[in-house]
Write an enzyme that holds these catalytic residues in place. Structure first.
Site, PDB file in Angstrom:
ATOM      1  N   HIS A  99       0.846  -1.112   0.044  1.00 12.41           N
ATOM      2  CA  HIS A  99      -0.037  -0.022  -0.060  1.00 12.41           C
ATOM      3  C   HIS A  99       0.738   1.210   0.023  1.00 12.41           C
ATOM      4  O   HIS A  99       1.430   1.657   1.148  1.00 12.41           O
ATOM      5  CB  HIS A  99      -0.941  -0.069   1.371  1.00 12.41           C
ATOM      6  CG  HIS A  99      -1.889  -1.094   1.279  1.00 12.41           C
ATOM      7  ND1 HIS A  99      -3.103  -0.844   0.351  1.00 12.41           N
ATOM      8  CD2 HIS A  99      -2.078  -2.156   2.019  1.00 12.41           C
ATOM      9  CE1 HIS A  99      -3.816  -2.147   0.430  1.00 12.41           C
ATOM     10  NE2 HIS A  99      -3.498  -2.828   1.575  1.00 12.41           N
ATOM     11  N   HIS A 109      -0.407  -6.777  -5.375  1.00 11.99           N
ATOM     12  CA  HIS A 109      -0.725  -7.755  -4.521  1.00 11.99           C
ATOM     13  C   HIS A 109      -0.163  -8.836  -5.606  1.00 11.99           C
ATOM     14  O   HIS A 109       0.013  -8.795  -6.585  1.00 11.99           O
ATOM     15  CB  HIS A 109      -2.382  -8.100  -4.335  1.00 11.99           C
ATOM     16  CG  HIS A 109      -2.478  -9.730  -4.146  1.00 11.99           C
ATOM     17  ND1 HIS A 109      -2.946 -10.227  -5.005  1.00 11.99           N
ATOM     18  CD2 HIS A 109      -2.376 -10.121  -3.194  1.00 11.99           C
ATOM     19  CE1 HIS A 109      -3.185 -11.378  -4.304  1.00 11.99           C
ATOM     20  NE2 HIS A 109      -2.730 -11.214  -3.209  1.00 11.99           N
ATOM     21  N   VAL A 112       1.878 -16.586  -4.541  1.00 13.39           N
ATOM     22  CA  VAL A 112       2.430 -17.921  -5.014  1.00 13.39           C
ATOM     23  C   VAL A 112       2.374 -18.923  -4.046  1.00 13.39           C
ATOM     24  O   VAL A 112       2.772 -18.650  -2.848  1.00 13.39           O
ATOM     25  CB  VAL A 112       3.847 -17.954  -5.777  1.00 13.39           C
ATOM     26  CG1 VAL A 112       3.761 -17.383  -7.186  1.00 13.39           C
ATOM     27  CG2 VAL A 112       4.749 -17.327  -4.973  1.00 13.39           C
ATOM     28  N   HIS A 178     -20.856  -7.359  -5.551  1.00 13.22           N
ATOM     29  CA  HIS A 178     -21.860  -6.515  -4.866  1.00 13.22           C
ATOM     30  C   HIS A 178     -21.738  -5.202  -5.362  1.00 13.22           C
ATOM     31  O   HIS A 178     -22.522  -4.308  -5.241  1.00 13.22           O
ATOM     32  CB  HIS A 178     -21.771  -6.611  -3.509  1.00 13.22           C
ATOM     33  CG  HIS A 178     -20.361  -6.290  -2.788  1.00 13.22           C
ATOM     34  ND1 HIS A 178     -19.234  -6.992  -2.966  1.00 13.22           N
ATOM     35  CD2 HIS A 178     -20.207  -5.146  -2.160  1.00 13.22           C
ATOM     36  CE1 HIS A 178     -18.238  -6.047  -2.328  1.00 13.22           C
ATOM     37  NE2 HIS A 178     -18.927  -5.026  -1.562  1.00 13.22           N
ATOM     38  N   GLY A 261      -7.528 -21.894  11.117  1.00 14.94           N
ATOM     39  CA  GLY A 261      -6.981 -21.788  12.474  1.00 14.94           C
ATOM     40  C   GLY A 261      -5.599 -20.980  12.055  1.00 14.94           C
ATOM     41  O   GLY A 261      -4.710 -21.221  12.766  1.00 14.94           O
ATOM     42  N   GLY A 262      -5.474 -20.157  11.079  1.00 11.65           N
ATOM     43  CA  GLY A 262      -4.287 -19.632  10.504  1.00 11.65           C
ATOM     44  C   GLY A 262      -3.993 -18.305  11.398  1.00 11.65           C
ATOM     45  O   GLY A 262      -4.657 -18.087  12.176  1.00 11.65           O
TER      46      GLY A 262
END
Length: 304
Positions: A99, A109, A112, A178, A261-262
């Site tokens: 950013h 962004h 891999v 959306h 659960g990362g």
């Protein structure tokens, strides 16, 4: 003869890629430094998150390496692939979001990754995925053409059909349904890649990772000193809201990471440090802000 599938060389490549991209981004910033946060995961594996904040050029740059293991997969992974149920898995990858401070420098962004699921007495199920994409606020044709030329160059050794296929997939994937608008001007996106066999698929993933800095740094160098004021900064923060919406609603990596659960801090490292929403805001016709919507946020062919 069955080709051997090994995760170790993939991990070696990815840790080196993280090092190289951190060096390139820190060099382009000129003053900021990456802080490293190494972590382990209770269920297995871990990673190293590196974040540069409040740099001269980059307001926040997060570059994350992870290698996680588990005894079974979360619902996000098995919903469309029931054959994965009951298999232990390993997932490894490098994911980054940059950013910039100056609204004339696009956000970028890249990711891999490699995934393998195994069980006794069965062939492993594995694939590669990844890509890179560009999100301008005040777009320039020159930058978009350069970005896509480098993306095409990454694909060319693997066949003439590869860039058009993964460019289109990127346009379709980074789309906010959306809002009915793309997140940016695209690039490459691929997933579930295994039909070429392990070595060629791994080589393609490396080519994508190796071309990221070539795609991004020349754009940063061209735009980082462009004068800007409060109006441009305000629009940048407003458009960053789209980035947040996409990552929290649609992004596969974010959903997989949170459901498996990362490490939450690393997964949400992609979010910008400052962002602004406005109710039903529309750009004034004929302004540079309107040009983003009319000219850049429409999928098109940037290179022949």
């Amino acid at each position: 003869m069955t080709e051997q599938v090994r995760i170790e060389p993939v991990i070696d490549y990815l840790t080196g890629l993280q090092d190289r991209i951190c060096q390139g981004i820190a060099g382009a910033d000129g003053s900021g430094e990456f802080k490293e946060d190494s972590w382990t995961r209770e269920e297995g594996g871990g990673g190293r998150s590196r974040v540069l904040t409040e740099g001269a050029v980059f307001e926040q740059a997060g570059i994350n390496f992870s290698h996680v293991t588990g005894a079974s997969l979360p619902p996000s992974a098995t919903a469309h692939r029931p054959e994965l149920a009951g298999r232990r898995f390993q997932a490894t990858g490098v994911s980054l979001v940059i950013h910039p401070r100056n609204p004339y420098v696009p956000t970028s962004h890249a990711n891999v990754r490699f995934f393998i699921a195994e069980k006794e007495g069965a062939e492993p199920i594995w694939w590669f995925g990844g890509g890179f994409d560009l999100t301008p606020y005040y777009g320039e044709d020159e930058d978009c053409v350069h970005w896509h030329r480098v993306a095409k160059a990454a694909c060319e050794p693997f066949g003439p059909e590869v860039y058009p296929r993964y460019k289109q997939w990127c346009d379709e994937y980074f789309f906010l349904r959306h809002r009915n608008e793309p997140r940016g001007v695209g690039g490459l996106f691929f997933d579930d890649l295994n039909e070429w066999g392990f070595e060629k698929s791994f080589a393609f993933m490396r080519s994508v990772g190796d071309h990221y800095l070539d795609a991004y740094l020349p754009i940063v160098a061209r735009r980082k000193d462009t004068p800007y004021g409060e109006r441009e900064r305000d629009f940048q923060l407003y458009r960053r809201g789209r980035y947040v919406e996409f990552n929290l609603v649609y992004d596969r990596g974010t959903l997989f990471g949170l459901q498996s659960g990362g490490r939450t801090e690393s997964i949400l490292m992609s979010l910008p440090p400052l962002v602004r929403w406005r109710y039903n805001w529309q750009p004034e016709p004929g302004t540079p802000e309107a040009r983003l919507y009319e000219h850049f946020l429409k999928p098109r062919e940037w290179v022949e």
